[in-house]
Design an enzyme around this catalytic site. Structure first.
Site, PDB file in Angstrom:
ATOM      1  N   SER A  13       0.818  -1.221   0.000  1.00  0.00           N
ATOM      2  CA  SER A  13       0.000   0.000   0.000  1.00  0.00           C
ATOM      3  C   SER A  13       0.853   1.273   0.000  1.00  0.00           C
ATOM      4  O   SER A  13       0.443   2.296  -0.557  1.00  0.00           O
ATOM      5  CB  SER A  13      -0.989  -0.001   1.168  1.00  0.00           C
ATOM      6  OG  SER A  13      -0.322   0.146   2.393  1.00  0.00           O
ATOM      7  N   ASN A  14       2.030   1.221   0.601  1.00  0.00           N
ATOM      8  CA  ASN A  14       2.906   2.407   0.553  1.00  0.00           C
ATOM      9  C   ASN A  14       3.449   2.615  -0.859  1.00  0.00           C
ATOM     10  O   ASN A  14       3.534   3.752  -1.333  1.00  0.00           O
ATOM     11  CB  ASN A  14       4.050   2.270   1.561  1.00  0.00           C
ATOM     12  CG  ASN A  14       3.618   2.689   2.947  1.00  0.00           C
ATOM     13  OD1 ASN A  14       3.405   3.872   3.203  1.00  0.00           O
ATOM     14  ND2 ASN A  14       3.451   1.721   3.835  1.00  0.00           N
ATOM     15  N   MET A  87      10.300  -6.974   3.873  1.00  0.00           N
ATOM     16  CA  MET A  87      10.488  -7.646   5.164  1.00  0.00           C
ATOM     17  C   MET A  87      11.720  -8.544   5.198  1.00  0.00           C
ATOM     18  O   MET A  87      11.658  -9.692   5.643  1.00  0.00           O
ATOM     19  CB  MET A  87       9.226  -8.459   5.499  1.00  0.00           C
ATOM     20  CG  MET A  87       7.960  -7.632   5.555  1.00  0.00           C
ATOM     21  SD  MET A  87       8.046  -6.297   6.767  1.00  0.00           S
ATOM     22  CE  MET A  87       7.870  -7.244   8.279  1.00  0.00           C
ATOM     23  N   ASN A 104      13.526   3.925   4.022  1.00  0.00           N
ATOM     24  CA  ASN A 104      12.583   2.942   4.566  1.00  0.00           C
ATOM     25  C   ASN A 104      11.483   3.688   5.306  1.00  0.00           C
ATOM     26  O   ASN A 104      11.692   4.810   5.778  1.00  0.00           O
ATOM     27  CB  ASN A 104      13.322   2.022   5.550  1.00  0.00           C
ATOM     28  CG  ASN A 104      12.413   0.959   6.148  1.00  0.00           C
ATOM     29  OD1 ASN A 104      11.640   0.320   5.445  1.00  0.00           O
ATOM     30  ND2 ASN A 104      12.490   0.774   7.467  1.00  0.00           N
ATOM     31  N   HIS A 106       8.956   3.094   8.618  1.00  0.00           N
ATOM     32  CA  HIS A 106       8.799   2.232   9.794  1.00  0.00           C
ATOM     33  C   HIS A 106       7.585   2.722  10.587  1.00  0.00           C
ATOM     34  O   HIS A 106       7.446   3.931  10.824  1.00  0.00           O
ATOM     35  CB  HIS A 106      10.058   2.286  10.663  1.00  0.00           C
ATOM     36  CG  HIS A 106       9.968   1.386  11.846  1.00  0.00           C
ATOM     37  ND1 HIS A 106      10.123   0.013  11.749  1.00  0.00           N
ATOM     38  CD2 HIS A 106       9.702   1.644  13.151  1.00  0.00           C
ATOM     39  CE1 HIS A 106       9.965  -0.521  12.940  1.00  0.00           C
ATOM     40  NE2 HIS A 106       9.710   0.434  13.812  1.00  0.00           N
ATOM     41  N   LEU A 141      19.437  -1.811  12.199  1.00  0.00           N
ATOM     42  CA  LEU A 141      18.022  -1.902  11.821  1.00  0.00           C
ATOM     43  C   LEU A 141      17.197  -0.744  12.396  1.00  0.00           C
ATOM     44  O   LEU A 141      17.280  -0.459  13.587  1.00  0.00           O
ATOM     45  CB  LEU A 141      17.462  -3.243  12.318  1.00  0.00           C
ATOM     46  CG  LEU A 141      16.045  -3.587  11.874  1.00  0.00           C
ATOM     47  CD1 LEU A 141      16.013  -3.894  10.388  1.00  0.00           C
ATOM     48  CD2 LEU A 141      15.519  -4.762  12.684  1.00  0.00           C
ATOM     49  N   ASP A 142      16.398  -0.115  11.540  1.00  0.00           N
ATOM     50  CA  ASP A 142      15.453   0.935  11.942  1.00  0.00           C
ATOM     51  C   ASP A 142      16.133   2.060  12.735  1.00  0.00           C
ATOM     52  O   ASP A 142      15.606   2.533  13.750  1.00  0.00           O
ATOM     53  CB  ASP A 142      14.313   0.339  12.788  1.00  0.00           C
ATOM     54  CG  ASP A 142      13.516  -0.706  12.014  1.00  0.00           C
ATOM     55  OD1 ASP A 142      13.414  -0.574  10.784  1.00  0.00           O
ATOM     56  OD2 ASP A 142      13.001  -1.638  12.645  1.00  0.00           O
TER      57      ASP A 142
END
Ligand code: GRF
Length: 214
Positions: A13-14, A87, A104, A106, A141-142
């Site tokens: 959807s993004n 993912m 990205n 998040h 990560l993130d």
């Protein structure tokens, strides 16, 4: 004209929000999925966007998958690579290869709640505001430099699904915004590791918090 490649793993959807935004100066060169059954591939193909699958299950090692993925991406010579619900944890080599041109989204207000199940963890923690973050990707990560965030107040009756839906709605606004800024050449990564956005409006959509009562 800036060329972008979008990586997805599922619903997409993004990716769809970025495609629908029809951003001036942005050409979506390809949508690539690591899962052959990613629903978002149907939307991309129906919109005439080149699609590819690099199935991680076909590769024994993470590094081999990342190398094949990079080859598929680089065939399109993108200015920007956009992770949109992709993912897979990426190797440091892959991330370094795309330094400064890999972003990205998040579903939390980073640095709070990196990793999975962010909405559930936000509810369990009792936070009053939650949200979403677009950031440059770095090996941790993130954790990379933040481009834009949307703040979503937690409502008293919220459950995981209702909170996720409101956050997702804001994701669909800030991700096209971030890509637009990149395409307009308005993002600068300072020596302090922080992103500066030239001409940023002071009150982007979503920056609403309950007013103070005293
Ligand atoms: C989004 O919540 C995104 O923030 C997270 O994974 C979800 C992907 O949704 N990384 P979609 O595939 O873009 O619909």
């Amino acid at each position: 004209m800036k060329s972008i490649v979008i990586l997805i793993s599922g619903r997409g959807s993004n990716m769809e929000a970025i495609v629908r935004a029809a951003l001036p100066g942005v050409r979506i060169a390809a949508v690539i999925s690591n899962r052959p059954d990613a629903a978002g591939l149907n939307f991309a193909a129906a919109h005439g966007i080149a699609c590819a699958v690099v199935d991680h299950k076909q590769f024994g090692e993470r590094a081999a998958f990342d190398a094949a993925l990079a080859e598929a991406i680089d065939a399109h010579r993108p200015d920007l690579v956009v992770l949109a619900g992709f993912m897979r944890v990426l190797t440091d080599d892959f991330v370094r290869h795309y330094a400064g041109r890999l972003i990205n989204i998040h579903p939390s207000l980073l640095p709070a709640f990196p990793g999975l199940h962010t909405h559930r963890r936000a509810l369990e923690a009792g936070v009053r505001v939650h949200g979403a973050t677009v950031h440059f990707v770095t090996p941790t990560l993130d954790c990379g430099p933040i481009v834009v965030q949307a703040v979503v107040p937690v409502q008293p009756g919220d459950d995981e699904a209702s909170l996720a839906a409101r956050v997702l709605d804001h994701e669909h606004r800030i991700y096209p915004q971030a890509v637009r800024w990149f395409a307009e050449g308005r993002l600068a990564l300072g020596a302090d590791g922080r992103v500066q956005v030239s001409g940023e409006s002071p009150a982007p959509s979503g920056w609403t918090v309950p007013p103070l009562e005293c």
